[in-house]
Design an enzyme around this catalytic site. Structure first.
Site, short mmCIF file in Angstrom:
data_model
loop_
_atom_site.label_atom_id
_atom_site.label_comp_id
_atom_site.label_asym_id
_atom_site.label_seq_id
_atom_site.Cartn_x
_atom_site.Cartn_y
_atom_site.Cartn_z
N GLU A 1 0.82 -1.21 0.00
CA GLU A 1 0.00 0.00 0.00
C GLU A 1 0.85 1.26 0.00
OE1 GLU A 1 -2.85 -0.19 3.15
OE2 GLU A 1 -4.09 -1.69 2.13
N HIS B 1 -10.29 1.05 0.28
CA HIS B 1 -10.61 0.15 1.39
C HIS B 1 -12.10 -0.21 1.45
CE1 HIS B 1 -6.55 1.22 2.77
NE2 HIS B 1 -6.61 0.14 3.51
#
Length: 263
Positions: free
Chosen positions: A169, A202
């Site tokens: 990420e 997310h």
């Protein structure tokens, strides 16, 4: 002799130009490869859900147990492979992180800011959670609780959540998205866009503020030290802390009850 010397000089000059252009092309392509790799890591497990489920159910597991085991092993496998592939891509492009002007922070300062960044993340998330509660959003993340249940079934998932996930990420959202935008726009636009994308990916829109705040702080850490290791450290510590607390929540609650009884 002069002719030979000139020919040799020209060859060297052309060779240097080719190497330089090749390096530039590699630097431009590597962020794209990292982004495509991240997308593949997110989507590829879908291809293996059915056969993996059938395998675990054939081993005598209930459908619910097989579902958790399938999720755990596919998450660990896809993120593990993605992590290794990302490292290989980066090692092949030595200029991948050369996007900043000015001096980078030293190794000790980078680590120190990573530790401080973890504390900033805790404070930032606490403030974001308070705002969410104030506007009527219930606390607690379904995404986090789902990962905790999966980790209880497949402990190897913890490694994916605490190590592989944060590294991937940070490479994508801080180096590729934030880093690229920061070169063409400015710090604030790059930070806001990268933090927003980080939150949206997310897929937990009720807690978008929580993820957005996290993205802002991680972008600040990268800008501050100009070293990707800094937000990686902060991100790893945050995920590790959350997993540690959630996996031991029952023990923590029992301990607090015992303390109350003693008082």
């Amino acid at each position: 002799m002069k002719i030979n010397f000139k020919a040799k000089a020209d060859t060297g000059r052309y060779g240097k130009s080719k190497v330089s252009l090749s390096a530039k092309r590699g630097t431009k392509k590597t962020p794209l490869y990292i982004l495509l790799l991240f997308i593949a890591v997110q989507l590829s497990p879908v291809l293996f859900i059915t056969p993996t489920m059938e395998y675990f159910m054939g081993q005598g597991m209930t459908r619910a147990e097989a579902k958790l085991s399938t999720s755990g092993w596919l998450i660990a496998a896809s993120m593990g492979i993605g992590f290794i592939a990302a490292i290989i891509l980066i090692l092949r492009d030595k200029r991948f992180f050369d996007i900043w002007k000015g001096k980078k922070a030293g190794p000790f300062a980078a680590v120190g800011w990573g530790l401080l960044g973890f504390l900033l993340l805790l404070v930032g998330q606490s403030l974001a959670a308070m705002i969410e509660i104030a506007i009527g959003i219930e606390p607690g993340s379904e995404n986090t609780m789902g990962l905790v249940r999966i980790a209880e079934a497949v402990p190897l998932t913890i490694l994916a959540v605490v190590l592989f996930g944060p590294v991937l990420e940070e490479l994508v959202f801080r180096r590729v998205v934030f880093g690229s935008l920061n070169q063409t726009t400015n710090f604030w636009i790059a930070t806001l866009i990268s933090a927003l994308v980080f939150g949206l990916v997310h897929m937990e829109f009720t807690h978008l503020l929580l993820y957005f705040t996290t993205g802002l702080i991680l972008a600040f850490l990268y800008q501050r030290t100009k070293r990707i290791i800094t937000p990686i450290i902060a991100h790893i510590l945050l995920n590790g802390y959350v997993m540690l607390i959630q996996l031991n929540m029952e023990k923590i609650q029992n301990f607090l009850k015992q303390m109350e009884n003693l008082q």
